[in-house]
Scaffold this motif. Structure first.
Motif, short mmCIF file in Angstrom:
data_model
loop_
_atom_site.label_atom_id
_atom_site.label_comp_id
_atom_site.label_asym_id
_atom_site.label_seq_id
_atom_site.Cartn_x
_atom_site.Cartn_y
_atom_site.Cartn_z
N ALA A 152 94.25 -14.72 25.61
CA ALA A 152 95.56 -15.52 26.22
C ALA A 152 96.17 -14.32 27.35
O ALA A 152 95.97 -14.15 28.40
N LEU A 153 96.67 -13.35 26.82
CA LEU A 153 97.55 -12.08 27.32
C LEU A 153 97.19 -11.27 28.46
O LEU A 153 97.74 -11.59 29.01
N MET A 154 95.48 -10.87 28.38
CA MET A 154 94.53 -10.92 28.80
C MET A 154 94.65 -11.86 30.35
O MET A 154 94.87 -11.33 31.68
N ALA A 155 94.54 -13.38 30.22
CA ALA A 155 94.29 -14.08 31.54
C ALA A 155 96.15 -13.91 32.65
O ALA A 155 96.09 -13.68 33.20
N ILE A 156 96.82 -13.91 31.22
CA ILE A 156 97.90 -14.43 32.08
C ILE A 156 98.23 -12.19 32.76
O ILE A 156 98.59 -13.28 34.05
N TYR A 157 98.16 -11.84 32.18
CA TYR A 157 98.20 -10.72 33.41
C TYR A 157 97.54 -10.78 34.55
O TYR A 157 97.70 -10.13 35.67
N ALA A 158 96.29 -11.10 34.07
CA ALA A 158 94.92 -10.71 35.20
C ALA A 158 95.51 -12.29 36.40
O ALA A 158 95.12 -11.71 37.99
N ILE A 159 95.77 -13.17 35.52
CA ILE A 159 96.35 -14.49 36.88
C ILE A 159 97.71 -13.28 38.00
O ILE A 159 97.87 -13.96 38.79
N ARG A 160 98.65 -13.04 37.43
CA ARG A 160 99.73 -12.28 37.48
C ARG A 160 99.57 -11.30 38.81
O ARG A 160 100.26 -11.57 40.15
N VAL A 161 97.79 -10.38 38.34
CA VAL A 161 97.89 -9.28 39.33
C VAL A 161 97.75 -9.87 40.25
O VAL A 161 97.27 -9.98 41.74
N TYR A 162 96.56 -11.19 39.94
CA TYR A 162 96.04 -12.20 41.27
C TYR A 162 96.80 -12.79 42.21
O TYR A 162 96.61 -12.50 43.48
N LEU A 163 97.65 -13.29 41.81
CA LEU A 163 98.96 -13.88 42.39
C LEU A 163 99.96 -13.13 43.07
O LEU A 163 100.49 -13.02 44.37
N VAL A 164 100.02 -12.13 42.47
CA VAL A 164 100.77 -10.65 43.10
C VAL A 164 99.99 -10.38 44.03
O VAL A 164 100.56 -9.72 45.17
N GLN A 165 99.15 -9.88 43.99
CA GLN A 165 98.24 -9.06 44.80
C GLN A 165 98.11 -7.20 45.30
O GLN A 165 98.39 -7.56 46.19
N GLY A 166 98.85 -7.15 43.99
CA GLY A 166 99.24 -5.45 43.71
C GLY A 166 99.47 -4.82 42.55
O GLY A 166 98.37 -6.12 41.98
N PHE A 167 100.01 -4.05 42.45
CA PHE A 167 99.81 -3.21 41.18
C PHE A 167 98.26 -2.74 40.59
O PHE A 167 98.34 -2.65 38.99
N TYR A 168 97.56 -2.61 41.18
CA TYR A 168 96.13 -2.22 40.83
C TYR A 168 96.50 -0.97 40.40
O TYR A 168 95.17 -0.80 39.40
N ILE A 169 97.09 -0.14 40.72
CA ILE A 169 96.84 0.87 39.40
C ILE A 169 97.48 1.43 38.12
O ILE A 169 96.60 1.81 36.90
N ILE A 170 98.38 0.07 37.99
CA ILE A 170 98.64 -0.36 36.84
C ILE A 170 97.20 -1.16 35.90
O ILE A 170 97.10 -0.64 34.30
N THR A 171 96.37 -1.85 36.29
CA THR A 171 95.21 -2.59 36.01
C THR A 171 94.48 -1.37 35.45
O THR A 171 93.80 -1.44 34.86
N TYR A 172 94.16 -0.30 36.57
CA TYR A 172 93.52 0.49 36.52
C TYR A 172 93.83 1.35 35.25
O TYR A 172 92.54 1.93 34.06
N GLY A 173 95.15 1.70 35.30
CA GLY A 173 95.42 2.69 33.60
C GLY A 173 95.07 1.71 32.46
O GLY A 173 94.71 2.00 31.50
N LEU A 174 95.43 0.65 32.30
CA LEU A 174 95.34 -0.41 31.34
C LEU A 174 93.78 -0.34 30.87
O LEU A 174 93.39 -0.44 30.13
N GLY A 175 92.69 -0.48 32.01
CA GLY A 175 90.85 -0.53 31.81
C GLY A 175 90.60 1.06 31.37
O GLY A 175 89.99 1.33 30.33
N ILE A 176 91.61 2.00 31.81
CA ILE A 176 91.18 3.41 31.36
C ILE A 176 92.18 3.53 29.76
O ILE A 176 90.61 3.86 29.02
#
Length: 190
Positions: A43-67
């Protein structure tokens, strides 16, 4: 109560100690509820993904999370003692060898807790424009998938080489009733 600087410091120290004990108590109570914890994590991952999708940004943070998640996954799938660096056999190689359960380098609870902390921190970071670095996200996604495939290939080859499986599905059970009823229905052999 003291009103000097040491009095306030000790009051703050007592308060933070009390809060940390309550937090640890709540964490300890969640340990046996594995499915509920992972549902909350998803659920927390989904909330984060929705937030990044709606804002259309913060991809570098998402990449860091992925690593970071990839690093955690490797710790979760790896044995506590690496057979390559240990002297002598670590895992049983024959049927007659003693059974030793698989012990992870990163236990399941710490794996879950680290993921929860990472996504919580990442979610909070999405509210600060300083962390919204403009990048071309398809390149980051391609690079992450390349890292994932290469890392998982290496890990799977390591598992095959040292003959271990990092998952167990509970204690193995033998059903005596089925075995005895099957034997009674089979015709006798000469």
């Amino acid at each position: 109560m003291e009103t000097g600087p040491t009095g306030y410091a000790s009051a703050v120290s007592r308060w933070t100690f009390k809060i940390s004990r309550r937090y640890q108590h709540v964490l300890d109570k969640t340990v046996p509820h594995i499915v509920s914890r992972w549902i909350g994590c998803l659920a927390l991952m989904a909330i984060y993904a929705i937030r990044v999708y709606l804002v259309q940004g913060f991809y570098i943070i998402t990449y860091g999370l992925g690593i970071y998640l990839l690093n955690l996954l490797m710790g979760f799938l790896s044995p506590q003692v690496d057979p390559e660096t240990q002297d002598g056999p670590f895992l049983p190689t024959r049927q007659s060898d003693e059974f030793r359960p698989f012990v992870r380098r990163l236990p399941e609870f710490k794996f879950w807790y680290s993921i929860m902390k990472a996504f919580s921190i990442g979610f909070v970071m999405t509210f600060f424009n300083e962390f919204d670095v403009p990048v071309f996200w398809p390149i980051l996604l391609f690079y992450w998938f390349t890292l994932f495939i290469l890392t998982m290939k290496r890990q799977i080859l390591h598992m095959i080489k040292y003959k271990y499986v990092p998952f167990s599905f509970g204690k193995q059970r033998y059903d005596e009733k089925k075995a005895s009823s099957k034997e009674s229905t089979d015709p006798p052999r000469d």
